[in-house]
Design a protein around this motif. Structure first.
Motif, PDB file in Angstrom:
ATOM      1  N   MET A 115      62.442  33.181 110.218  1.00 23.74           N
ATOM      2  CA  MET A 115      61.725  32.902 111.467  1.00 23.74           C
ATOM      3  C   MET A 115      62.132  31.539 112.029  1.00 23.74           C
ATOM      4  SD  MET A 115      57.587  32.739 111.944  1.00 23.74           S
ATOM      5  CE  MET A 115      56.829  32.287 113.492  1.00 23.74           C
ATOM      6  N   THR A 116      62.278  30.576 111.150  1.00 16.44           N
ATOM      7  CA  THR A 116      62.674  29.228 111.574  1.00 16.44           C
ATOM      8  C   THR A 116      64.019  29.251 112.287  1.00 16.44           C
ATOM      9  OG1 THR A 116      61.444  28.207 109.753  1.00 16.44           O
ATOM     10  CG2 THR A 116      63.231  26.909 110.746  1.00 16.44           C
ATOM     11  N   LYS A 117      64.977  29.951 111.712  1.00 10.99           N
ATOM     12  CA  LYS A 117      66.306  30.013 112.312  1.00 10.99           C
ATOM     13  C   LYS A 117      66.278  30.718 113.671  1.00 10.99           C
ATOM     14  CE  LYS A 117      68.677  29.995 107.828  1.00 10.99           C
ATOM     15  NZ  LYS A 117      69.624  28.882 108.051  1.00 10.99           N
ATOM     16  N   ALA A 118      65.499  31.796 113.755  1.00  9.48           N
ATOM     17  CA  ALA A 118      65.415  32.532 115.017  1.00  9.48           C
ATOM     18  C   ALA A 118      64.749  31.693 116.108  1.00  9.48           C
ATOM     19  CB  ALA A 118      64.649  33.841 114.810  1.00  9.48           C
ATOM     20  N   ALA A 144      56.844  14.311 103.163  1.00  7.10           N
ATOM     21  CA  ALA A 144      56.412  13.666 104.401  1.00  7.10           C
ATOM     22  C   ALA A 144      57.537  12.867 105.049  1.00  7.10           C
ATOM     23  CB  ALA A 144      55.217  12.756 104.123  1.00  7.10           C
ATOM     24  N   ALA A 145      58.318  12.175 104.243  1.00  4.75           N
ATOM     25  CA  ALA A 145      59.421  11.378 104.782  1.00  4.75           C
ATOM     26  C   ALA A 145      60.433  12.271 105.492  1.00  4.75           C
ATOM     27  CB  ALA A 145      60.093  10.590 103.667  1.00  4.75           C
ATOM     28  N   ALA A 146      60.709  13.434 104.904  1.00  3.85           N
ATOM     29  CA  ALA A 146      61.640  14.370 105.533  1.00  3.85           C
ATOM     30  C   ALA A 146      61.064  14.909 106.835  1.00  3.85           C
ATOM     31  CB  ALA A 146      61.949  15.512 104.577  1.00  3.85           C
ATOM     32  N   CYS A 147      59.758  15.179 106.849  1.00  6.45           N
ATOM     33  CA  CYS A 147      59.102  15.659 108.072  1.00  6.45           C
ATOM     34  C   CYS A 147      59.182  14.634 109.194  1.00  6.45           C
ATOM     35  CB  CYS A 147      57.633  15.992 107.792  1.00  6.45           C
ATOM     36  SG  CYS A 147      57.351  17.589 107.041  1.00  6.45           S
ATOM     37  N   VAL A 148      58.873  13.402 108.868  1.00 14.11           N
ATOM     38  CA  VAL A 148      58.906  12.348 109.884  1.00 14.11           C
ATOM     39  C   VAL A 148      60.300  12.235 110.488  1.00 14.11           C
ATOM     40  CG1 VAL A 148      58.741   9.856 110.251  1.00 14.11           C
ATOM     41  CG2 VAL A 148      56.959  11.043 108.952  1.00 14.11           C
ATOM     42  N   PHE A 149      61.315  12.316 109.646  1.00 14.95           N
ATOM     43  CA  PHE A 149      62.684  12.250 110.169  1.00 14.95           C
ATOM     44  C   PHE A 149      62.986  13.435 111.074  1.00 14.95           C
ATOM     45  CE2 PHE A 149      67.108  13.746 109.630  1.00 14.95           C
ATOM     46  CZ  PHE A 149      67.718  12.793 110.436  1.00 14.95           C
ATOM     47  N   LEU A 150      62.697  14.646 110.612  1.00 12.26           N
ATOM     48  CA  LEU A 150      63.017  15.829 111.407  1.00 12.26           C
ATOM     49  C   LEU A 150      62.249  15.863 112.726  1.00 12.26           C
ATOM     50  CD1 LEU A 150      63.174  18.596 108.652  1.00 12.26           C
ATOM     51  CD2 LEU A 150      65.093  17.646 109.953  1.00 12.26           C
ATOM     52  N   CYS A 151      61.126  15.167 112.795  1.00 12.23           N
ATOM     53  CA  CYS A 151      60.317  15.141 114.018  1.00 12.23           C
ATOM     54  C   CYS A 151      60.591  13.909 114.874  1.00 12.23           C
ATOM     55  CB  CYS A 151      58.835  15.205 113.658  1.00 12.23           C
ATOM     56  SG  CYS A 151      58.348  16.773 112.895  1.00 12.23           S
ATOM     57  N   SER A 152      61.607  13.156 114.529  1.00 15.32           N
ATOM     58  CA  SER A 152      61.935  11.935 115.262  1.00 15.32           C
ATOM     59  C   SER A 152      62.931  12.203 116.377  1.00 15.32           C
ATOM     60  CB  SER A 152      62.527  10.903 114.296  1.00 15.32           C
ATOM     61  OG  SER A 152      63.807  11.333 113.849  1.00 15.32           O
ATOM     62  N   GLU A 153      63.109  11.203 117.225  1.00 16.69           N
ATOM     63  CA  GLU A 153      64.123  11.282 118.268  1.00 16.69           C
ATOM     64  C   GLU A 153      65.520  11.372 117.648  1.00 16.69           C
ATOM     65  OE1 GLU A 153      63.608  11.543 121.428  1.00 16.69           O
ATOM     66  OE2 GLU A 153      61.488  11.040 121.602  1.00 16.69           O
ATOM     67  N   GLN A 154      65.699  10.686 116.528  1.00 17.85           N
ATOM     68  CA  GLN A 154      67.020  10.618 115.895  1.00 17.85           C
ATOM     69  C   GLN A 154      67.489  11.981 115.392  1.00 17.85           C
ATOM     70  OE1 GLN A 154      64.517   8.539 115.362  1.00 17.85           O
ATOM     71  NE2 GLN A 154      65.281   6.540 116.011  1.00 17.85           N
ATOM     72  N   ALA A 155      66.555  12.915 115.189  1.00 16.42           N
ATOM     73  CA  ALA A 155      66.914  14.223 114.639  1.00 16.42           C
ATOM     74  C   ALA A 155      67.056  15.283 115.724  1.00 16.42           C
ATOM     75  CB  ALA A 155      65.870  14.661 113.618  1.00 16.42           C
ATOM     76  N   GLY A 156      67.249  14.868 116.946  1.00 18.21           N
ATOM     77  CA  GLY A 156      67.309  15.803 118.058  1.00 18.21           C
ATOM     78  C   GLY A 156      68.499  16.753 118.035  1.00 18.21           C
ATOM     79  N   TYR A 157      69.514  16.451 117.240  1.00 15.03           N
ATOM     80  CA  TYR A 157      70.698  17.322 117.164  1.00 15.03           C
ATOM     81  C   TYR A 157      70.667  18.184 115.904  1.00 15.03           C
ATOM     82  CZ  TYR A 157      75.579  18.604 118.161  1.00 15.03           C
ATOM     83  OH  TYR A 157      76.734  19.287 118.468  1.00 15.03           O
ATOM     84  N   ILE A 158      69.515  18.205 115.250  1.00 13.17           N
ATOM     85  CA  ILE A 158      69.349  18.987 114.021  1.00 13.17           C
ATOM     86  C   ILE A 158      68.345  20.097 114.291  1.00 13.17           C
ATOM     87  CG2 ILE A 158      68.637  18.944 111.601  1.00 13.17           C
ATOM     88  CD1 ILE A 158      69.310  15.942 111.604  1.00 13.17           C
ATOM     89  N   THR A 159      68.781  21.334 114.236  1.00 10.18           N
ATOM     90  CA  THR A 159      67.854  22.448 114.423  1.00 10.18           C
ATOM     91  C   THR A 159      68.343  23.682 113.673  1.00 10.18           C
ATOM     92  OG1 THR A 159      66.480  23.598 116.060  1.00 10.18           O
ATOM     93  CG2 THR A 159      68.855  23.436 116.544  1.00 10.18           C
ATOM     94  N   GLY A 160      67.394  24.508 113.254  1.00  9.47           N
ATOM     95  CA  GLY A 160      67.715  25.709 112.496  1.00  9.47           C
ATOM     96  C   GLY A 160      68.173  25.434 111.081  1.00  9.47           C
ATOM     97  N   GLN A 161      67.874  24.243 110.575  1.00 10.42           N
ATOM     98  CA  GLN A 161      68.412  23.835 109.278  1.00 10.42           C
ATOM     99  C   GLN A 161      67.371  23.924 108.160  1.00 10.42           C
ATOM    100  OE1 GLN A 161      71.793  23.269 109.103  1.00 10.42           O
ATOM    101  NE2 GLN A 161      71.516  24.002 111.205  1.00 10.42           N
ATOM    102  N   VAL A 162      67.883  24.059 106.955  1.00 12.99           N
ATOM    103  CA  VAL A 162      67.061  24.117 105.748  1.00 12.99           C
ATOM    104  C   VAL A 162      67.291  22.812 104.984  1.00 12.99           C
ATOM    105  CG1 VAL A 162      66.601  25.354 103.609  1.00 12.99           C
ATOM    106  CG2 VAL A 162      67.309  26.619 105.659  1.00 12.99           C
ATOM    107  N   LEU A 163      66.303  21.931 105.001  1.00  7.19           N
ATOM    108  CA  LEU A 163      66.424  20.634 104.337  1.00  7.19           C
ATOM    109  C   LEU A 163      65.669  20.690 103.015  1.00  7.19           C
ATOM    110  CD1 LEU A 163      67.271  17.710 104.204  1.00  7.19           C
ATOM    111  CD2 LEU A 163      65.310  17.108 105.638  1.00  7.19           C
ATOM    112  N   GLY A 164      66.416  20.940 101.951  1.00  2.00           N
ATOM    113  CA  GLY A 164      65.789  21.058 100.648  1.00  2.00           C
ATOM    114  C   GLY A 164      65.377  19.702 100.092  1.00  2.00           C
ATOM    115  N   VAL A 165      64.099  19.563  99.790  1.00  2.00           N
ATOM    116  CA  VAL A 165      63.592  18.366  99.134  1.00  2.00           C
ATOM    117  C   VAL A 165      63.216  18.819  97.721  1.00  2.00           C
ATOM    118  CG1 VAL A 165      61.888  16.508  99.215  1.00  2.00           C
ATOM    119  CG2 VAL A 165      62.731  17.512 101.346  1.00  2.00           C
ATOM    120  N   ASN A 166      64.165  18.678  96.805  1.00  2.00           N
ATOM    121  CA  ASN A 166      64.009  19.358  95.514  1.00  2.00           C
ATOM    122  C   ASN A 166      64.650  18.651  94.340  1.00  2.00           C
ATOM    123  OD1 ASN A 166      66.851  19.958  95.633  1.00  2.00           O
ATOM    124  ND2 ASN A 166      66.399  21.660  96.987  1.00  2.00           N
ATOM    125  N   GLY A 167      65.082  17.416  94.530  1.00  2.00           N
ATOM    126  CA  GLY A 167      65.669  16.663  93.423  1.00  2.00           C
ATOM    127  C   GLY A 167      66.985  17.222  92.912  1.00  2.00           C
ATOM    128  N   GLY A 168      67.624  18.092  93.724  1.00  2.00           N
ATOM    129  CA  GLY A 168      68.895  18.668  93.318  1.00  2.00           C
ATOM    130  C   GLY A 168      68.764  19.980  92.567  1.00  2.00           C
TER     131      GLY A 168
END
Length: 264
Positions: free
Chosen positions: A178-181, A237-261
């Protein structure tokens, strides 16, 4: 005017321009609570939505005590009318919604052949339909503004499969799709839509699952994570703040894994 005064004035304008109206579902505990606190710390006006209205109000009061602007709404994300009512209250109080994070979720454990239709429907209703109701309620605001940020909280279970929780895994996999669509459908409108699939995060929900014997103890889980320790709500939360920032305006439809590798 001095250079120092000019710089300070510019910084003040930047902070004001970046202050947004952020709605966080499941915001009264766990990852949602951390996300609310991080948005508040970034200067956003935060609406804490949670099925536990008392807890949501407590979180909003705690945020306001720090000088933040926050409000609470008791809402079950599976109730479409209740979602619309809550979003309407946020609009009246704060204005049009510009940021949405769908952190409300439900987890359940059962062998596949033991999953009842009722259990299946409940997990899908919260984890998938809840995202649908909330996103559909706020997207018109974002389209009208020509700017918006949506972050869904999915799960690493949807990336690698998790036995004993097929209904949960299926619901979170649908959120990934759904996110990608949504990202493709609304990119031209200035709206970005991304997902964070957490793994190995220490939350009240994960501790409850550990206590019930559904998940390994924290030290066992940490051994399976390349970085060697569990993550925290603050990491999400840190990842959310980044993705919701002005700086992340060219990032969409992406899967940002926060999982320690643990998922690469």
């Amino acid at each position: 005017m001095s250079n120092t005064a000019t710089t300070a004035s510019a910084e003040s304008r930047d902070r004001s321009a970046q202050a947004r109206v952020a709605v966080v579902t499941g915001g009264a505990s766990g990852m949602g609570l951390s996300i609310c606190a991080a948005f508040a710390d970034s200067g956003h006006r935060v609406a804490v939505l949670d099925v536990d209205g008392t807890a949501a109000q407590r979180v909003a009061e705690q945020l306001r005590a720090t000088g933040a602007t926050a409000m609470a709404c008791a809402v079950d994300v599976t109730d479409r009318d209740a979602v619309r009512e809550a979003i309407g209250k946020v609009r009246v109080e704060f204005g049009a919604i510009e940021i949405l994070v769908t952190s409300a979720g439900s987890v359940d454990f059962a062998p596949f052949t033991d999953i009842t239709p009722q259990a299946w429907d409940r997990v899908v209703d919260v984890n998938l339909n809840g995202v649908f109701h909330c996103a559909q309620a706020v997207v018109p605001d974002m389209v009208a503004a020509g700017w918006g940020r949506i972050v869904t909280i999915s799960s690493s279970s949807a990336q690698r499969g998790s036995p004993g929780m097929v209904h949960y895994t299926a619901s979170k996999g649908a959120v990934l799709a759904m996110t990608k669509a949504l990202a493709r459908e609304y990119a031209a409108a200035g709206i970005t839509v991304n997902t964070i699939p957490p793994s190995g995060i220490d939350t009240p929900m994960s501790r409850q699952s550990q206590a019930a014997g559904h998940l390994p103890h924290s030290d066992q889980m940490a051994k399976a994570i390349p970085v060697g320790h569990l993550g925290t709500g603050e990491d999400i939360a840190a990842a959310c703040v980044f993705l919701c920032s002005e700086q992340a305006g060219y990032i969409t439809g992406q899967v940002l894994g926060v999982n320690g590798g643990s998922v690469i």
